[in-house]
Design an enzyme around this catalytic site. Structure first.
Site, PDB file in Angstrom:
ATOM      1  CG  ASP A 170      -1.978   0.973   1.277  1.00 49.02           C
ATOM      2  OD1 ASP A 170      -1.998   1.842   0.389  1.00 49.02           O
ATOM      3  OD2 ASP A 170      -2.815   0.916   2.204  1.00 49.02           O
ATOM      4  N   GLY A 189      -5.296   3.540  -7.733  1.00 58.61           N
ATOM      5  CA  GLY A 189      -5.528   3.811  -9.151  1.00 58.61           C
ATOM      6  C   GLY A 189      -4.732   4.981  -9.702  1.00 58.61           C
ATOM      7  CG  ASP A 244      -9.171   3.495   1.146  1.00 58.51           C
ATOM      8  OD1 ASP A 244      -8.385   3.365   0.197  1.00 58.51           O
ATOM      9  OD2 ASP A 244      -8.816   3.502   2.329  1.00 58.51           O
TER      10      ASP A 244
HETATM   11  C1  GAL Z   1      -5.564   2.432   2.724  1.00 64.28           C
HETATM   12  C2  GAL Z   1      -5.940   1.275   1.814  1.00 64.28           C
HETATM   13  C3  GAL Z   1      -6.970   0.460   2.544  1.00 64.28           C
HETATM   14  C4  GAL Z   1      -6.401  -0.046   3.845  1.00 64.28           C
HETATM   15  C5  GAL Z   1      -5.843   1.107   4.679  1.00 64.28           C
HETATM   16  C6  GAL Z   1      -5.067   0.614   5.890  1.00 64.28           C
HETATM   17  O1  GAL Z   1      -4.618   3.208   2.076  1.00 64.28           O
HETATM   18  O2  GAL Z   1      -6.421   1.762   0.592  1.00 64.28           O
HETATM   19  O3  GAL Z   1      -7.420  -0.604   1.722  1.00 64.28           O
HETATM   20  O4  GAL Z   1      -5.393  -0.970   3.551  1.00 64.28           O
HETATM   21  O5  GAL Z   1      -4.985   1.922   3.917  1.00 64.28           O
HETATM   22  O6  GAL Z   1      -4.474   1.656   6.604  1.00 64.28           O
END
Ligand code: GAL
Length: 358
Positions: A116, A155, A176
């Site tokens: 991420d 994306g 998200d």
């Molecule tokens: C976001 C991600 C989520 C989740 C979250 C955890 O950036 O898109 O799916 O993983 O972080 O902190």
């Protein structure tokens, strides 16, 4: 197909929670329906030791033993990190420790890594994003342990064009998704046009299923599930598997709906037509069949119709309603039905030699 803890548990996730959900995946029939990956999201990390090795925090006793438990159930073990120094929730990321972390994960028996972007934006320029992902891909490869590599960078940078070339098996195409119908439908229906980038082993990922999380009504949940199956999307349930209602379980495990998501041809669907809030989507299936979704994004029920010539097909066709699990008989030139507010009618059509029907 699998499960991810983030939307149900956030940073409360623990060894106990993961074990309970893994076990429930088997007992509930989710595993039998095809769900396999048990993925821990953010917030499992503790500190690095003097040699730089990452350890879990005190909500997790022993990651290798947790992986062994998941494997003992016939399931696969997923984990999460970031190419940046910190994860989105502020835990340790893999920046500067990529190979060491990949080796650690391999030693724990990890089968899936969600990577991420988060704080990577502080240490990399956008044009270094591909190299940052490729670096972890190479690190995983050199461990010799196969892991699904899941890119999560919302994306950005038209990731669908290069996700496969940096080793991505799936890449998030959206921000998200957590939230109500407005958010799920906004992101879901935006996916049109990305079909050509989805091939076996490399999929567009519009994020986690919101089924059973309490923000979508029945019709809205059928909409997300139907659209994700039309999109040949990864299916990661996000709910508490230990306390599912029968309704949630039925939506997540309808075998005919899952079969079209997992269709062997692996073709992603596309929008056939749009009339304001009314959208018709289709997905070619193996065996000369086609999946059609009639989606009503408006605030009241609407009669919708699909003429077969809009699908490049000629009647008669044999129809089956996949949510009702009911044969529709032989249809001559079109199909129509009333579609509920925020709802969907999902049908499978295939060539027929019959002559009767409408
Ligand atoms: C976001 C991600 C989520 C989740 C979250 C955890 O950036 O898109 O799916 O993983 O972080 O902190």
């Amino acid at each position: 197909m699998g499960w991810n803890d983030w939307y149900q548990y956030g940073c409360q996730v623990s060894d106990q929670i993961v074990r309970a959900n893994a076990s429930a995946m088997v007992k509930s029939g989710m595993k039998a329906a095809g769900y396999t990956y048990v993925n821990i999201d953010d917030c499992w990390q503790g500190q690095r030791d003097a040699k730089g090795f990452i350890h879990p925090n005190d909500r997790f006793a022993n990651m290798k033993e947790l992986g062994d438990y998941i494997h003992s159930l016939g399931l696969k073990f997923g984990i999460y990190s970031s190419p940046g120094p910190k994860t989105c929730a502020g835990y340790e990321g893999s920046y500067g420790h990529e190979q060491q972390d990949a080796d650690t994960y391999a030693g724990w028996g990890v089968d899936f890594l969600k990577y991420d972007w988060c704080s990577a934006s502080k240490v990399y320029q956008p044009d270094q994003m591909q190299a940052a992902y490729r670096k972890m891909y190479e690190a995983i490869r050199s461990t010799g342990r196969p892991m699904v590599f899941s890119l999560c960078q919302y994306g950005l940078e038209t990731v669908w064009r290069w996700g496969a070339s940096v080793g991505g098996n799936m890449w998030r195409t959206t921000d998200d998704i957590g939230g109500d119908y407005n958010r799920v439908s906004l992101f879901g229906f935006q996916q049109n046009g990305l079909a050509k980038f989805a091939v076996h082993g490399h999929w567009n990922d519009p994020d986690i299923l919101q089924v059973g999380l309490g923000h979508l009504n029945h019709e809205e949940q059928l909409t997300q599930m139907s659209l994700w199956c039309l999109l040949a999307a990864p299916l990661l349930a996000g709910n508490d598997l230990t306390k599912m209602t029968e309704e949630t379980l039925q939506i997540l495990t309808n075998p005919e709906v899952l079969a079209v998501d997992q269709d062997p041809d692996g073709v992603q669907g596309y929008r056939v037509s749009q009339e304001g809030p009314l959208e018709i989507w289709a997905k070619p299936l193996s065996g000369n069949a086609i999946l059609v979704g009639l989606f009503n994004r408006s605030e009241s029920a609407v009669r919708m119709e699909i003429p077969f010539k809009a699908l490049g097909m000629n009647g008669p066709l044999q129809g089956r309603d996949l949510w009702q699990r009911k044969d529709l008989g032989v249809l001559q030139e079109h199909f129509f039905d009333e579609v509920p507010r925020h709802g969907v009618v999902l049908i499978k059509l295939k060539a027929s030699s019959g002559k009767s029907g409408s």
